[in-house]
Design a protein around this motif. Structure first.
Motif, PDB file in Angstrom:
ATOM      1  N   ARG A   1       0.836  -1.197   0.000  1.00 58.04           N
ATOM      2  CA  ARG A   1       0.000   0.000   0.000  1.00 58.04           C
ATOM      3  C   ARG A   1       0.876   1.255   0.000  1.00 58.04           C
ATOM      4  N   PHE A   2       1.967   1.228   0.749  1.00 53.96           N
ATOM      5  CA  PHE A   2       2.923   2.329   0.817  1.00 53.96           C
ATOM      6  C   PHE A   2       4.322   1.767   0.585  1.00 53.96           C
ATOM      7  N   GLU A   3       5.168   2.561  -0.022  1.00 45.68           N
ATOM      8  CA  GLU A   3       6.556   2.158  -0.227  1.00 45.68           C
ATOM      9  C   GLU A   3       7.308   2.218   1.101  1.00 45.68           C
ATOM     10  N   LEU A   4       8.259   1.339   1.248  1.00 49.67           N
ATOM     11  CA  LEU A   4       9.110   1.330   2.431  1.00 49.67           C
ATOM     12  C   LEU A   4      10.045   2.533   2.363  1.00 49.67           C
ATOM     13  N   SER A   5      10.093   3.306   3.436  1.00 49.70           N
ATOM     14  CA  SER A   5      10.934   4.503   3.443  1.00 49.70           C
ATOM     15  C   SER A   5      12.404   4.101   3.442  1.00 49.70           C
ATOM     16  N   PRO A   6      13.255   4.941   2.872  1.00 47.96           N
ATOM     17  CA  PRO A   6      14.686   4.632   2.859  1.00 47.96           C
ATOM     18  C   PRO A   6      15.257   4.416   4.264  1.00 47.96           C
ATOM     19  N   SER A   7      14.797   5.187   5.245  1.00 47.93           N
ATOM     20  CA  SER A   7      15.341   5.023   6.598  1.00 47.93           C
ATOM     21  C   SER A   7      14.914   3.684   7.194  1.00 47.93           C
ATOM     22  N   ARG A   8      13.661   3.259   6.962  1.00 51.03           N
ATOM     23  CA  ARG A   8      13.190   1.961   7.466  1.00 51.03           C
ATOM     24  C   ARG A   8      13.922   0.827   6.749  1.00 51.03           C
ATOM     25  N   MET A   9      14.150   0.992   5.450  1.00 50.26           N
ATOM     26  CA  MET A   9      14.866  -0.020   4.670  1.00 50.26           C
ATOM     27  C   MET A   9      16.287  -0.189   5.206  1.00 50.26           C
ATOM     28  N   GLU A  10      16.925   0.937   5.524  1.00 49.74           N
ATOM     29  CA  GLU A  10      18.292   0.877   6.038  1.00 49.74           C
ATOM     30  C   GLU A  10      18.321   0.217   7.419  1.00 49.74           C
ATOM     31  N   LYS A  11      17.320   0.492   8.251  1.00 51.34           N
ATOM     32  CA  LYS A  11      17.263  -0.140   9.572  1.00 51.34           C
ATOM     33  C   LYS A  11      17.060  -1.649   9.444  1.00 51.34           C
ATOM     34  N   SER A  12      16.250  -2.067   8.478  1.00 48.77           N
ATOM     35  CA  SER A  12      16.060  -3.505   8.253  1.00 48.77           C
ATOM     36  C   SER A  12      17.359  -4.151   7.802  1.00 48.77           C
ATOM     37  N   ARG A  13      18.064  -3.483   6.900  1.00 47.93           N
ATOM     38  CA  ARG A  13      19.352  -3.982   6.432  1.00 47.93           C
ATOM     39  C   ARG A  13      20.332  -4.076   7.587  1.00 47.93           C
ATOM     40  N   LEU A  14      20.316  -3.070   8.422  1.00 51.07           N
ATOM     41  CA  LEU A  14      21.208  -3.026   9.580  1.00 51.07           C
ATOM     42  C   LEU A  14      20.898  -4.182  10.530  1.00 51.07           C
ATOM     43  N   THR A  15      19.623  -4.434  10.777  1.00 51.90           N
ATOM     44  CA  THR A  15      19.220  -5.544  11.651  1.00 51.90           C
ATOM     45  C   THR A  15      19.718  -6.871  11.102  1.00 51.90           C
ATOM     46  N   SER A  16      19.573  -7.097   9.806  1.00 56.77           N
ATOM     47  CA  SER A  16      20.008  -8.380   9.230  1.00 56.77           C
ATOM     48  C   SER A  16      21.529  -8.515   9.277  1.00 56.77           C
ATOM     49  N   ARG A  17      22.235  -7.415   9.146  1.00 56.57           N
ATOM     50  CA  ARG A  17      23.706  -7.471   9.232  1.00 56.57           C
ATOM     51  C   ARG A  17      24.154  -7.803  10.652  1.00 56.57           C
ATOM     52  N   ILE A  18      23.520  -7.199  11.634  1.00 59.23           N
ATOM     53  CA  ILE A  18      23.864  -7.495  13.029  1.00 59.23           C
ATOM     54  C   ILE A  18      23.484  -8.931  13.366  1.00 59.23           C
ATOM     55  N   LYS A  19      22.367  -9.381  12.852  1.00 59.46           N
ATOM     56  CA  LYS A  19      21.950 -10.775  13.067  1.00 59.46           C
ATOM     57  C   LYS A  19      23.000 -11.731  12.496  1.00 59.46           C
ATOM     58  N   ALA A  20      23.541 -11.399  11.337  1.00 62.71           N
ATOM     59  CA  ALA A  20      24.591 -12.230  10.739  1.00 62.71           C
ATOM     60  C   ALA A  20      25.836 -12.251  11.626  1.00 62.71           C
ATOM     61  N   TYR A  21      26.179 -11.118  12.223  1.00 62.19           N
ATOM     62  CA  TYR A  21      27.303 -11.084  13.157  1.00 62.19           C
ATOM     63  C   TYR A  21      27.058 -12.038  14.324  1.00 62.19           C
ATOM     64  N   ILE A  22      25.850 -12.018  14.839  1.00 66.21           N
ATOM     65  CA  ILE A  22      25.512 -12.901  15.960  1.00 66.21           C
ATOM     66  C   ILE A  22      25.657 -14.359  15.539  1.00 66.21           C
ATOM     67  N   GLN A  23      25.109 -14.696  14.384  1.00 68.57           N
ATOM     68  CA  GLN A  23      25.135 -16.083  13.900  1.00 68.57           C
ATOM     69  C   GLN A  23      26.546 -16.544  13.568  1.00 68.57           C
ATOM     70  N   ASN A  24      27.396 -15.624  13.160  1.00 67.92           N
ATOM     71  CA  ASN A  24      28.765 -15.986  12.777  1.00 67.92           C
ATOM     72  C   ASN A  24      29.753 -15.913  13.939  1.00 67.92           C
TER      73      ASN A  24
END
Length: 159
Positions: A80-103
């Motif tokens: 319905r609405f596009e994902l804002s660039p700031s929210r997209m970056e926060k999601s990317r950041l979360t997945s990167r930190i999650k990868a650090y945890i897993q690795n």
């Protein structure tokens, strides 16, 4: 704020339900008896009014049809609405930190500023410490990381 509903899709699905009911030679009263829902509830669903998903499923069962068959309609699939660039970056950041945890990066206790530096090294991004801290804090709250206090500083480690 008014509740959102996609009236176009609801009307299409309602018409398909009505068509299936007629195909099965069932009256609204029959479906009402088989579901335990009122006559008005069934007519509302058929006319495309908002309904509970559970009601929709039960009506499909009464009509002898799998709900996914009635949901098979041509749609333009987009949010319905596009994902804002700031929210997209926060999601990317979360997945990167999650990868650090897993690795295993957090096998050694880490401060927020260490994680910020690592993100800059690995991904060439400048990220605010408060954003990293908020994300790491959520992982700790969900029992993925452990917090140890050293003075005013938090150290984060794998559980």
């Amino acid at each position: 704020m008014a509740r959102y509903k996609n009236t176009t899709v609801l009307k299409i699905i309602g018409a398909k339900i009505k068509s299936q009911r007629i195909k099965e030679n069932l009256e609204i009263e029959d479906v009402s008896e088989m579901t335990g829902f009122t006559y008005n509830t069934i007519t509302n669903i058929e006319s495309g009014a908002e309904t509970y998903f559970s009601y929709f499923i039960e009506v499909c069962f009464a009509l002898g049809i799998h709900p996914k068959e009635l949901m098979d309609i041509k749609l333009t699939v987009k949010p319905r609405f596009e994902l804002s660039p700031s929210r997209m970056e926060k999601s990317r950041l979360t997945s990167r930190i999650k990868a650090y945890i897993q690795n295993g990066y957090f096998k050694t206790p880490r401060k927020t500023n260490e994680v910020v530096k690592k993100l800059k090294e690995d991904y060439k991004i400048d990220v605010e410490s408060k954003n990293v801290s908020a994300i790491i804090g959520r992982f700790a709250k969900n029992n993925v990381l452990r917090i140890t206090k050293i003075g005013k500083r938090n150290l984060y480690t794998n559980k």
